[in-house]
Design a protein around this motif. Structure first.
Motif, PDB file in Angstrom:
ATOM      1  N   GLN A   4      24.490  67.867  47.947  1.00 13.55           N
ATOM      2  CA  GLN A   4      24.840  67.542  49.332  1.00 13.55           C
ATOM      3  C   GLN A   4      23.782  66.643  49.967  1.00 13.55           C
ATOM      4  O   GLN A   4      24.110  65.681  50.656  1.00 13.55           O
ATOM      5  CB  GLN A   4      25.013  68.827  50.155  1.00 13.55           C
ATOM      6  CG  GLN A   4      25.512  68.571  51.556  1.00 13.55           C
ATOM      7  CD  GLN A   4      26.873  67.902  51.596  1.00 13.55           C
ATOM      8  OE1 GLN A   4      27.733  68.148  50.755  1.00 13.55           O
ATOM      9  NE2 GLN A   4      27.079  67.024  52.557  1.00 13.55           N
ATOM     10  N   ALA A   5      22.519  66.925  49.728  1.00 11.36           N
ATOM     11  CA  ALA A   5      21.441  66.098  50.280  1.00 11.36           C
ATOM     12  C   ALA A   5      21.488  64.688  49.698  1.00 11.36           C
ATOM     13  O   ALA A   5      21.274  63.701  50.412  1.00 11.36           O
ATOM     14  CB  ALA A   5      20.093  66.747  50.009  1.00 11.36           C
ATOM     15  N   HIS A   6      21.767  64.598  48.413  1.00 17.22           N
ATOM     16  CA  HIS A   6      21.872  63.288  47.763  1.00 17.22           C
ATOM     17  C   HIS A   6      23.035  62.498  48.366  1.00 17.22           C
ATOM     18  O   HIS A   6      22.908  61.300  48.649  1.00 17.22           O
ATOM     19  CB  HIS A   6      22.048  63.469  46.259  1.00 17.22           C
ATOM     20  CG  HIS A   6      22.073  62.190  45.488  1.00 17.22           C
ATOM     21  ND1 HIS A   6      21.047  61.277  45.525  1.00 17.22           N
ATOM     22  CD2 HIS A   6      23.013  61.668  44.669  1.00 17.22           C
ATOM     23  CE1 HIS A   6      21.358  60.241  44.753  1.00 17.22           C
ATOM     24  NE2 HIS A   6      22.552  60.460  44.228  1.00 17.22           N
ATOM     25  N   LEU A   7      24.145  63.173  48.584  1.00 16.11           N
ATOM     26  CA  LEU A   7      25.317  62.536  49.174  1.00 16.11           C
ATOM     27  C   LEU A   7      25.008  62.051  50.594  1.00 16.11           C
ATOM     28  O   LEU A   7      25.376  60.940  50.971  1.00 16.11           O
ATOM     29  CB  LEU A   7      26.486  63.518  49.183  1.00 16.11           C
ATOM     30  CG  LEU A   7      27.855  62.976  49.519  1.00 16.11           C
ATOM     31  CD1 LEU A   7      28.240  61.821  48.611  1.00 16.11           C
ATOM     32  CD2 LEU A   7      28.888  64.075  49.421  1.00 16.11           C
ATOM     33  N   LYS A  13      22.366  55.303  53.502  1.00 21.27           N
ATOM     34  CA  LYS A  13      22.129  53.975  52.929  1.00 21.27           C
ATOM     35  C   LYS A  13      23.358  53.091  53.107  1.00 21.27           C
ATOM     36  O   LYS A  13      23.245  51.906  53.424  1.00 21.27           O
ATOM     37  CB  LYS A  13      21.772  54.076  51.438  1.00 21.27           C
ATOM     38  CG  LYS A  13      20.387  54.616  51.178  1.00 21.27           C
ATOM     39  CD  LYS A  13      20.114  54.667  49.685  1.00 21.27           C
ATOM     40  CE  LYS A  13      18.749  55.237  49.390  1.00 21.27           C
ATOM     41  NZ  LYS A  13      18.490  55.297  47.947  1.00 21.27           N
ATOM     42  N   HIS A  14      24.534  53.662  52.895  1.00 21.39           N
ATOM     43  CA  HIS A  14      25.781  52.926  53.037  1.00 21.39           C
ATOM     44  C   HIS A  14      25.935  52.444  54.484  1.00 21.39           C
ATOM     45  O   HIS A  14      26.292  51.283  54.729  1.00 21.39           O
ATOM     46  CB  HIS A  14      26.960  53.820  52.630  1.00 21.39           C
ATOM     47  CG  HIS A  14      28.267  53.109  52.568  1.00 21.39           C
ATOM     48  ND1 HIS A  14      29.128  53.069  53.639  1.00 21.39           N
ATOM     49  CD2 HIS A  14      28.858  52.422  51.564  1.00 21.39           C
ATOM     50  CE1 HIS A  14      30.199  52.375  53.298  1.00 21.39           C
ATOM     51  NE2 HIS A  14      30.066  51.975  52.048  1.00 21.39           N
ATOM     52  N   GLY A  15      25.640  53.305  55.436  1.00 15.65           N
ATOM     53  CA  GLY A  15      25.720  52.930  56.843  1.00 15.65           C
ATOM     54  C   GLY A  15      24.728  51.841  57.208  1.00 15.65           C
ATOM     55  O   GLY A  15      25.049  50.921  57.972  1.00 15.65           O
ATOM     56  N   ALA A  16      23.525  51.942  56.668  1.00 16.05           N
ATOM     57  CA  ALA A  16      22.502  50.929  56.931  1.00 16.05           C
ATOM     58  C   ALA A  16      22.919  49.583  56.351  1.00 16.05           C
ATOM     59  O   ALA A  16      22.730  48.531  56.990  1.00 16.05           O
ATOM     60  CB  ALA A  16      21.164  51.370  56.348  1.00 16.05           C
ATOM     61  N   LEU A  17      23.497  49.600  55.156  1.00 14.70           N
ATOM     62  CA  LEU A  17      23.979  48.360  54.550  1.00 14.70           C
ATOM     63  C   LEU A  17      25.147  47.785  55.343  1.00 14.70           C
ATOM     64  O   LEU A  17      25.260  46.564  55.489  1.00 14.70           O
ATOM     65  CB  LEU A  17      24.398  48.591  53.093  1.00 14.70           C
ATOM     66  CG  LEU A  17      23.257  48.678  52.090  1.00 14.70           C
ATOM     67  CD1 LEU A  17      23.785  49.138  50.736  1.00 14.70           C
ATOM     68  CD2 LEU A  17      22.549  47.355  51.960  1.00 14.70           C
ATOM     69  N   ASP A  47      30.807  53.757  45.374  1.00 10.92           N
ATOM     70  CA  ASP A  47      31.252  54.277  44.078  1.00 10.92           C
ATOM     71  C   ASP A  47      30.462  55.522  43.675  1.00 10.92           C
ATOM     72  O   ASP A  47      31.028  56.483  43.157  1.00 10.92           O
ATOM     73  CB  ASP A  47      31.127  53.213  42.993  1.00 10.92           C
ATOM     74  CG  ASP A  47      32.153  52.105  43.126  1.00 10.92           C
ATOM     75  OD1 ASP A  47      33.158  52.277  43.861  1.00 10.92           O
ATOM     76  OD2 ASP A  47      31.947  51.043  42.503  1.00 10.92           O
ATOM     77  N   GLN A  48      29.147  55.492  43.910  1.00 10.95           N
ATOM     78  CA  GLN A  48      28.321  56.661  43.599  1.00 10.95           C
ATOM     79  C   GLN A  48      28.766  57.865  44.425  1.00 10.95           C
ATOM     80  O   GLN A  48      28.875  58.973  43.895  1.00 10.95           O
ATOM     81  CB  GLN A  48      26.844  56.378  43.893  1.00 10.95           C
ATOM     82  CG  GLN A  48      26.174  55.460  42.919  1.00 10.95           C
ATOM     83  CD  GLN A  48      24.732  55.169  43.322  1.00 10.95           C
ATOM     84  OE1 GLN A  48      24.343  55.315  44.478  1.00 10.95           O
ATOM     85  NE2 GLN A  48      23.935  54.737  42.363  1.00 10.95           N
ATOM     86  N   MET A  49      29.022  57.650  45.699  1.00 11.89           N
ATOM     87  CA  MET A  49      29.465  58.755  46.559  1.00 11.89           C
ATOM     88  C   MET A  49      30.794  59.312  46.064  1.00 11.89           C
ATOM     89  O   MET A  49      30.977  60.533  46.016  1.00 11.89           O
ATOM     90  CB  MET A  49      29.602  58.290  48.014  1.00 11.89           C
ATOM     91  CG  MET A  49      28.287  57.980  48.675  1.00 11.89           C
ATOM     92  SD  MET A  49      28.363  57.631  50.455  1.00 11.89           S
ATOM     93  CE  MET A  49      29.638  56.412  50.603  1.00 11.89           C
ATOM     94  N   GLN A  50      31.698  58.430  45.685  1.00 13.58           N
ATOM     95  CA  GLN A  50      33.001  58.865  45.194  1.00 13.58           C
ATOM     96  C   GLN A  50      32.869  59.688  43.916  1.00 13.58           C
ATOM     97  O   GLN A  50      33.524  60.724  43.764  1.00 13.58           O
ATOM     98  CB  GLN A  50      33.914  57.649  44.955  1.00 13.58           C
ATOM     99  CG  GLN A  50      35.335  58.020  44.643  1.00 13.58           C
ATOM    100  CD  GLN A  50      36.005  58.756  45.789  1.00 13.58           C
ATOM    101  OE1 GLN A  50      35.778  58.424  46.951  1.00 13.58           O
ATOM    102  NE2 GLN A  50      36.787  59.752  45.476  1.00 13.58           N
ATOM    103  N   ARG A  51      32.017  59.238  42.994  1.00 14.80           N
ATOM    104  CA  ARG A  51      31.805  59.991  41.743  1.00 14.80           C
ATOM    105  C   ARG A  51      31.239  61.378  42.030  1.00 14.80           C
ATOM    106  O   ARG A  51      31.659  62.368  41.412  1.00 14.80           O
ATOM    107  CB  ARG A  51      30.882  59.230  40.814  1.00 14.80           C
ATOM    108  CG  ARG A  51      31.565  58.124  40.036  1.00 14.80           C
ATOM    109  CD  ARG A  51      30.721  57.622  38.878  1.00 14.80           C
ATOM    110  NE  ARG A  51      29.430  57.108  39.305  1.00 14.80           N
ATOM    111  CZ  ARG A  51      29.177  55.858  39.681  1.00 14.80           C
ATOM    112  NH1 ARG A  51      30.155  54.976  39.695  1.00 14.80           N
ATOM    113  NH2 ARG A  51      27.972  55.480  40.030  1.00 14.80           N
ATOM    114  N   ILE A  52      30.308  61.458  42.963  1.00 15.19           N
ATOM    115  CA  ILE A  52      29.719  62.761  43.305  1.00 15.19           C
ATOM    116  C   ILE A  52      30.776  63.681  43.902  1.00 15.19           C
ATOM    117  O   ILE A  52      30.881  64.853  43.534  1.00 15.19           O
ATOM    118  CB  ILE A  52      28.531  62.584  44.278  1.00 15.19           C
ATOM    119  CG1 ILE A  52      27.356  61.939  43.547  1.00 15.19           C
ATOM    120  CG2 ILE A  52      28.107  63.920  44.874  1.00 15.19           C
ATOM    121  CD1 ILE A  52      26.222  61.497  44.447  1.00 15.19           C
ATOM    122  N   LYS A  53      31.561  63.136  44.817  1.00 14.70           N
ATOM    123  CA  LYS A  53      32.602  63.948  45.441  1.00 14.70           C
ATOM    124  C   LYS A  53      33.620  64.438  44.424  1.00 14.70           C
ATOM    125  O   LYS A  53      34.047  65.590  44.466  1.00 14.70           O
ATOM    126  CB  LYS A  53      33.301  63.153  46.541  1.00 14.70           C
ATOM    127  CG  LYS A  53      32.435  62.950  47.771  1.00 14.70           C
ATOM    128  CD  LYS A  53      33.109  62.065  48.804  1.00 14.70           C
ATOM    129  CE  LYS A  53      32.210  61.827  49.989  1.00 14.70           C
ATOM    130  NZ  LYS A  53      32.831  60.917  50.981  1.00 14.70           N
TER     131      LYS A  53
END
Length: 58
Positions: A4-7, A13-17, A47-53
């Protein structure tokens, strides 16, 4: 770091980008290369977030 913390870190980071991309798109001095790099980095994080979810659903 928990999943959860990683997500949450990836979401920040996604928001900052997203903000950086928005700024770059409105700035006349931004290059196409910068804009495409920001889009690519943003997509990679998404994509990383999607894989984690998906991995936590199973």
């Amino acid at each position: 770091m928990t999943i959860q913390a990683h997500l949450e870190t990836l979401e920040k980071k996604h928001g900052a980008l997203e903000e950086e991309l928005r700024t770059a798109l409105t700035s006349p001095s931004s290059t196409d290369r910068l804009i495409s790099d920001l889009k690519r980095r943003k997509l990679r994080i998404k994509d990383q977030m999607q894989r984690i979810k998906e991995s936590t659903r199973h």
